[in-house]
Design a protein around this motif. Structure first.
Motif, PDB file in Angstrom:
ATOM      1  N   ALA A  13      -2.427  24.181  25.200  1.00 12.65           N
ATOM      2  CA  ALA A  13      -1.579  24.142  24.008  1.00 12.65           C
ATOM      3  C   ALA A  13      -1.058  22.727  23.765  1.00 12.65           C
ATOM      4  O   ALA A  13      -1.030  22.260  22.626  1.00 12.65           O
ATOM      5  N   VAL A  14      -0.647  22.057  24.826  1.00  8.63           N
ATOM      6  CA  VAL A  14      -0.178  20.676  24.696  1.00  8.63           C
ATOM      7  C   VAL A  14      -1.296  19.814  24.133  1.00  8.63           C
ATOM      8  O   VAL A  14      -1.096  19.036  23.190  1.00  8.63           O
ATOM      9  N   LEU A  15      -2.485  19.969  24.701  1.00  6.17           N
ATOM     10  CA  LEU A  15      -3.618  19.156  24.253  1.00  6.17           C
ATOM     11  C   LEU A  15      -4.073  19.533  22.849  1.00  6.17           C
ATOM     12  O   LEU A  15      -4.511  18.676  22.082  1.00  6.17           O
ATOM     13  N   ALA A  16      -3.962  20.813  22.492  1.00  7.06           N
ATOM     14  CA  ALA A  16      -4.367  21.238  21.144  1.00  7.06           C
ATOM     15  C   ALA A  16      -3.531  20.545  20.079  1.00  7.06           C
ATOM     16  O   ALA A  16      -4.038  20.243  18.987  1.00  7.06           O
ATOM     17  N   ALA A  17      -2.274  20.271  20.386  1.00  2.45           N
ATOM     18  CA  ALA A  17      -1.412  19.568  19.431  1.00  2.45           C
ATOM     19  C   ALA A  17      -1.926  18.149  19.165  1.00  2.45           C
ATOM     20  O   ALA A  17      -1.674  17.583  18.110  1.00  2.45           O
ATOM     21  N   GLU A  18      -2.658  17.603  20.109  1.00  3.00           N
ATOM     22  CA  GLU A  18      -3.200  16.242  19.982  1.00  3.00           C
ATOM     23  C   GLU A  18      -4.676  16.223  19.577  1.00  3.00           C
ATOM     24  O   GLU A  18      -5.293  15.161  19.574  1.00  3.00           O
ATOM     25  N   LEU A  19      -5.234  17.376  19.282  1.00  5.25           N
ATOM     26  CA  LEU A  19      -6.675  17.512  19.078  1.00  5.25           C
ATOM     27  C   LEU A  19      -7.314  16.439  18.186  1.00  5.25           C
ATOM     28  O   LEU A  19      -8.355  15.896  18.547  1.00  5.25           O
ATOM     29  N   PRO A  20      -6.728  16.101  17.038  1.00 10.22           N
ATOM     30  CA  PRO A  20      -7.388  15.098  16.190  1.00 10.22           C
ATOM     31  C   PRO A  20      -7.557  13.733  16.856  1.00 10.22           C
ATOM     32  O   PRO A  20      -8.419  12.957  16.452  1.00 10.22           O
ATOM     33  N   ASN A  21      -6.763  13.446  17.871  1.00 12.07           N
ATOM     34  CA  ASN A  21      -6.814  12.123  18.497  1.00 12.07           C
ATOM     35  C   ASN A  21      -7.412  12.131  19.898  1.00 12.07           C
ATOM     36  O   ASN A  21      -7.373  11.115  20.584  1.00 12.07           O
ATOM     37  N   LEU A  22      -7.942  13.255  20.327  1.00 16.26           N
ATOM     38  CA  LEU A  22      -8.522  13.348  21.663  1.00 16.26           C
ATOM     39  C   LEU A  22      -9.985  12.917  21.663  1.00 16.26           C
ATOM     40  O   LEU A  22     -10.694  13.111  20.664  1.00 16.26           O
ATOM     41  N   PRO A  23     -10.462  12.393  22.790  1.00 13.63           N
ATOM     42  CA  PRO A  23     -11.906  12.146  22.909  1.00 13.63           C
ATOM     43  C   PRO A  23     -12.658  13.474  22.727  1.00 13.63           C
ATOM     44  O   PRO A  23     -12.155  14.536  23.101  1.00 13.63           O
ATOM     45  N   TYR A  66       2.030  31.251  22.330  1.00 13.69           N
ATOM     46  CA  TYR A  66       2.193  29.802  22.401  1.00 13.69           C
ATOM     47  C   TYR A  66       3.403  29.345  21.595  1.00 13.69           C
ATOM     48  O   TYR A  66       4.102  28.410  21.991  1.00 13.69           O
ATOM     49  N   GLY A  67       3.667  30.015  20.480  1.00 12.28           N
ATOM     50  CA  GLY A  67       4.884  29.718  19.725  1.00 12.28           C
ATOM     51  C   GLY A  67       6.129  30.068  20.518  1.00 12.28           C
ATOM     52  O   GLY A  67       7.131  29.353  20.484  1.00 12.28           O
ATOM     53  N   ALA A  68       6.062  31.158  21.267  1.00 10.33           N
ATOM     54  CA  ALA A  68       7.187  31.559  22.112  1.00 10.33           C
ATOM     55  C   ALA A  68       7.415  30.539  23.225  1.00 10.33           C
ATOM     56  O   ALA A  68       8.560  30.255  23.591  1.00 10.33           O
ATOM     57  N   MET A  69       6.329  29.968  23.764  1.00 10.91           N
ATOM     58  CA  MET A  69       6.467  28.903  24.760  1.00 10.91           C
ATOM     59  C   MET A  69       7.207  27.714  24.155  1.00 10.91           C
ATOM     60  O   MET A  69       8.104  27.135  24.773  1.00 10.91           O
ATOM     61  N   LEU A  70       6.809  27.362  22.949  1.00 11.01           N
ATOM     62  CA  LEU A  70       7.419  26.230  22.256  1.00 11.01           C
ATOM     63  C   LEU A  70       8.897  26.496  21.992  1.00 11.01           C
ATOM     64  O   LEU A  70       9.745  25.627  22.214  1.00 11.01           O
ATOM     65  N   ALA A  71       9.225  27.695  21.544  1.00  9.58           N
ATOM     66  CA  ALA A  71      10.626  28.039  21.282  1.00  9.58           C
ATOM     67  C   ALA A  71      11.442  28.000  22.571  1.00  9.58           C
ATOM     68  O   ALA A  71      12.568  27.479  22.592  1.00  9.58           O
ATOM     69  N   ALA A  72      10.894  28.535  23.651  1.00  7.66           N
ATOM     70  CA  ALA A  72      11.602  28.513  24.936  1.00  7.66           C
ATOM     71  C   ALA A  72      11.862  27.079  25.376  1.00  7.66           C
ATOM     72  O   ALA A  72      12.942  26.760  25.893  1.00  7.66           O
ATOM     73  N   ARG A  73      10.895  26.216  25.136  1.00  5.39           N
ATOM     74  CA  ARG A  73      11.046  24.811  25.513  1.00  5.39           C
ATOM     75  C   ARG A  73      12.056  24.118  24.598  1.00  5.39           C
ATOM     76  O   ARG A  73      12.927  23.391  25.056  1.00  5.39           O
ATOM     77  N   ALA A  74      11.945  24.358  23.293  1.00  7.74           N
ATOM     78  CA  ALA A  74      12.820  23.686  22.327  1.00  7.74           C
ATOM     79  C   ALA A  74      14.287  24.058  22.519  1.00  7.74           C
ATOM     80  O   ALA A  74      15.174  23.215  22.384  1.00  7.74           O
ATOM     81  N   TRP A  75      14.540  25.314  22.828  1.00 12.50           N
ATOM     82  CA  TRP A  75      15.914  25.782  23.006  1.00 12.50           C
ATOM     83  C   TRP A  75      16.345  25.778  24.475  1.00 12.50           C
ATOM     84  O   TRP A  75      17.456  26.182  24.776  1.00 12.50           O
ATOM     85  N   ASP A  76      15.439  25.359  25.357  1.00  7.02           N
ATOM     86  CA  ASP A  76      15.720  25.377  26.790  1.00  7.02           C
ATOM     87  C   ASP A  76      16.256  26.743  27.212  1.00  7.02           C
ATOM     88  O   ASP A  76      17.277  26.874  27.888  1.00  7.02           O
ATOM     89  N   ASP A  77      15.512  27.772  26.768  1.00  5.52           N
ATOM     90  CA  ASP A  77      15.946  29.157  26.989  1.00  5.52           C
ATOM     91  C   ASP A  77      14.720  30.028  27.268  1.00  5.52           C
ATOM     92  O   ASP A  77      14.063  30.498  26.340  1.00  5.52           O
ATOM     93  N   PRO A  78      14.398  30.254  28.549  1.00  5.63           N
ATOM     94  CA  PRO A  78      13.227  31.057  28.895  1.00  5.63           C
ATOM     95  C   PRO A  78      13.246  32.469  28.307  1.00  5.63           C
ATOM     96  O   PRO A  78      12.198  33.052  28.047  1.00  5.63           O
TER      97      PRO A  78
END
Length: 192
Positions: free
Chosen positions: A102-112, A161-173
């Motif tokens: 998921a982290v890498l997918a966010a960078e997909l346009p700029n990845l080798p 994956y959106g739930a992972m992002l929300a948990a990270r953004a709000w620092d709330d598992p």
């Protein structure tokens, strides 16, 4: 030598989850492991090759986990719960607070290209498995879908994956669980 390669993969994975493809360098790995950059290049001549190896290692681990929960007598609902439970534990215990792909997918346009291909492969693997599980759940009478299994599989991935992002953004598992539960409550057939 093999031990050094395994350590490099592990440290690279951690650095990628923290900062993405462009968020780390061989100098970072060298400092973390106390080895020379030349040693890293010996095992992984290019950063792209190292990251592909990390992604492929993760894909292999996921395929192995799927193999453990999937057989001809599998209960679809239990497979979904096992997948969700894995991420709940990882997020709460901070052992893998975010999916590497998921982290890498966010960078997909700029990845080798070779990294992008490996990352896309992860999503194809996951989507294919989820499509089978959701279809199985429909045939078992435990899951109801509002759309095709393919679309629902992608919706499930986006939800997790959106739930992972929300948990990270709000620092709330617990946000992870609340969001994913909303999706699973929608598709689960409740027995009377």
């Amino acid at each position: 030598m093999v031990d050094t390669a395994a350590k490099l993969l592990s440290e690279a994975r951690e650095l990628i989850v923290q900062g993405g493809y462009n968020g780390f360098s061989y100098a970072d790995l060298s400092a973390r492991l106390g080895i020379r950059k030349a040693s890293i290049h010996h095992h992984f001549p290019s950063k792209a090759g190292l990251v592909v190896a990390v992604v492929e290692q993760a894909r292999s681990a996921i395929r192995a986990q799927i193999g453990l929960v999937q057989n001809e007598n599998s209960i679809a609902w239990d497979q979904l719960l096992a997948y969700i439970g894995y991420w709940e534990r990882c997020i709460k215990e901070q052992t893998a607070p975010f999916c590497l792909a998921a982290v890498l997918a966010a960078e997909l346009p700029n990845l080798p290209e070779e990294v992008a291909t490996s990352v896309r492969g992860h999503f194809v693997d996951l989507s294919t498995w989820l499509e089978r599980v959701l279809s199985l759940g429909v045939s078992q009478g435990s899951i109801r879908l509002q759309d095709t299994p393919a679309i629902e599989a992608q919706t499930f991935i986006a939800t997790v994956y959106g739930a992972m992002l929300a948990a990270r953004a709000w620092d709330d598992p617990d946000r992870f669980t609340a969001i994913v539960d909303s999706f699973t409550n929608r598709i689960r057939v409740r027995r009377q």
